[in-house]
Design a protein around this motif. Structure first.
Motif, PDB file in Angstrom:
ATOM      1  N   ALA A 143      -8.156   2.101   4.004  1.00  0.00           N
ATOM      2  CA  ALA A 143      -7.064   3.137   4.443  1.00  0.00           C
ATOM      3  C   ALA A 143      -5.633   2.977   3.261  1.00  0.00           C
ATOM      4  N   GLY A 144      -5.119   3.606   3.253  1.00  0.00           N
ATOM      5  CA  GLY A 144      -3.804   3.956   2.108  1.00  0.00           C
ATOM      6  C   GLY A 144      -4.203   4.031   0.976  1.00  0.00           C
ATOM      7  N   TYR A 145      -4.934   3.359   0.542  1.00  0.00           N
ATOM      8  CA  TYR A 145      -5.162   2.993  -1.417  1.00  0.00           C
ATOM      9  C   TYR A 145      -6.437   3.851  -1.975  1.00  0.00           C
ATOM     10  N   THR A 146      -7.463   5.428  -0.956  1.00  0.00           N
ATOM     11  CA  THR A 146      -7.560   6.046  -1.596  1.00  0.00           C
ATOM     12  C   THR A 146      -7.337   7.333  -2.555  1.00  0.00           C
ATOM     13  N   GLU A 147      -6.015   7.750  -2.435  1.00  0.00           N
ATOM     14  CA  GLU A 147      -5.609   8.695  -3.150  1.00  0.00           C
ATOM     15  C   GLU A 147      -4.739   7.339  -4.418  1.00  0.00           C
ATOM     16  N   GLY A 148      -5.131   5.675  -4.044  1.00  0.00           N
ATOM     17  CA  GLY A 148      -4.198   5.098  -4.881  1.00  0.00           C
ATOM     18  C   GLY A 148      -2.947   4.941  -3.904  1.00  0.00           C
ATOM     19  N   ALA A 149      -2.164   3.416  -4.742  1.00  0.00           N
ATOM     20  CA  ALA A 149      -1.025   2.690  -3.399  1.00  0.00           C
ATOM     21  C   ALA A 149      -0.084   2.185  -4.686  1.00  0.00           C
ATOM     22  N   SER A 150       0.933   2.708  -4.854  1.00  0.00           N
ATOM     23  CA  SER A 150       1.885   1.908  -5.639  1.00  0.00           C
ATOM     24  C   SER A 150       2.512   1.356  -4.766  1.00  0.00           C
ATOM     25  N   VAL A 151       2.311  -0.533  -4.882  1.00  0.00           N
ATOM     26  CA  VAL A 151       2.037  -1.167  -4.225  1.00  0.00           C
ATOM     27  C   VAL A 151       2.816  -3.068  -5.690  1.00  0.00           C
ATOM     28  N   PHE A 152       3.629  -3.151  -5.031  1.00  0.00           N
ATOM     29  CA  PHE A 152       4.511  -4.806  -5.743  1.00  0.00           C
ATOM     30  C   PHE A 152       3.896  -6.203  -5.427  1.00  0.00           C
ATOM     31  N   VAL A 153       3.226  -6.522  -6.314  1.00  0.00           N
ATOM     32  CA  VAL A 153       2.649  -7.720  -6.446  1.00  0.00           C
ATOM     33  C   VAL A 153       3.083  -9.061  -5.985  1.00  0.00           C
ATOM     34  N   LEU A 154       3.010  -9.524  -4.895  1.00  0.00           N
ATOM     35  CA  LEU A 154       3.657 -10.859  -4.436  1.00  0.00           C
ATOM     36  C   LEU A 154       2.749 -12.248  -4.818  1.00  0.00           C
ATOM     37  N   GLY A 155       1.561 -12.406  -5.322  1.00  0.00           N
ATOM     38  CA  GLY A 155       1.389 -12.672  -5.418  1.00  0.00           C
ATOM     39  C   GLY A 155      -0.486 -12.690  -6.267  1.00  0.00           C
ATOM     40  N   ALA A 156      -0.966 -13.597  -6.471  1.00  0.00           N
ATOM     41  CA  ALA A 156      -2.832 -13.297  -6.748  1.00  0.00           C
ATOM     42  C   ALA A 156      -2.997 -15.255  -7.313  1.00  0.00           C
ATOM     43  N   LYS A 157      -4.488 -14.943  -7.096  1.00  0.00           N
ATOM     44  CA  LYS A 157      -5.638 -15.617  -7.410  1.00  0.00           C
ATOM     45  C   LYS A 157      -6.681 -15.548  -7.630  1.00  0.00           C
TER      46      LYS A 157
END
Length: 120
Positions: free
Chosen positions: A89-103
């Motif tokens: 949900a919220g990503y099927t059409e693509g969503a713009s996000v800000f990446v806070l962290g990555a592991k």
């Protein structure tokens, strides 16, 4: 070292203020609406007004912190805005996000991203 008086006065002056408001958000949130104040190194009022409008656009809607797993080792995405597509949900059409962290998960060459996404 000496500095001319006009430049010295400018350096010692109070900051300029730029204000961004949204009647729609004020109506939606009423007294619950938060006020944000940020001091930046922007020297021009027009630049400050542009930044104020950008922040209003970003923070003017409910935000959610989510974790998504993507292919590849992608710690390079931290602190960057990206567009993600996923079967949730919220990503099927693509969503713009800000990446806070990555592991990064090296054994499977995938990365768990912690992102900030607008709900509206």
């Amino acid at each position: 070292m000496s500095v001319n008086a006009e430049f010295a006065a400018w350096l010692g002056s109070a900051c300029l203020n730029a204000v961004a408001k949204s009647g729609e958000l004020e109506t939606a949130w009423g007294e619950l609406a938060a006020t944000a104040e940020v001091v930046t190194a922007l020297a021009n009022k027009a630049d400050a007004e542009t930044e104020a409008a950008r922040q209003l656009s970003l923070f003017g809607a409910p935000l959610v912190v989510e974790t998504l797993q993507i292919a590849g080792l992608r710690v390079d995405l931290v602190c960057k805005p990206v567009r993600l597509t996923a079967s949730r949900a919220g990503y099927t059409e693509g969503a713009s996000v800000f990446v806070l962290g990555a592991k990064e998960l090296e054994n499977v060459e995938r990365t768990n991203l912690t992102v900030l996404r607008k709900l509206a």
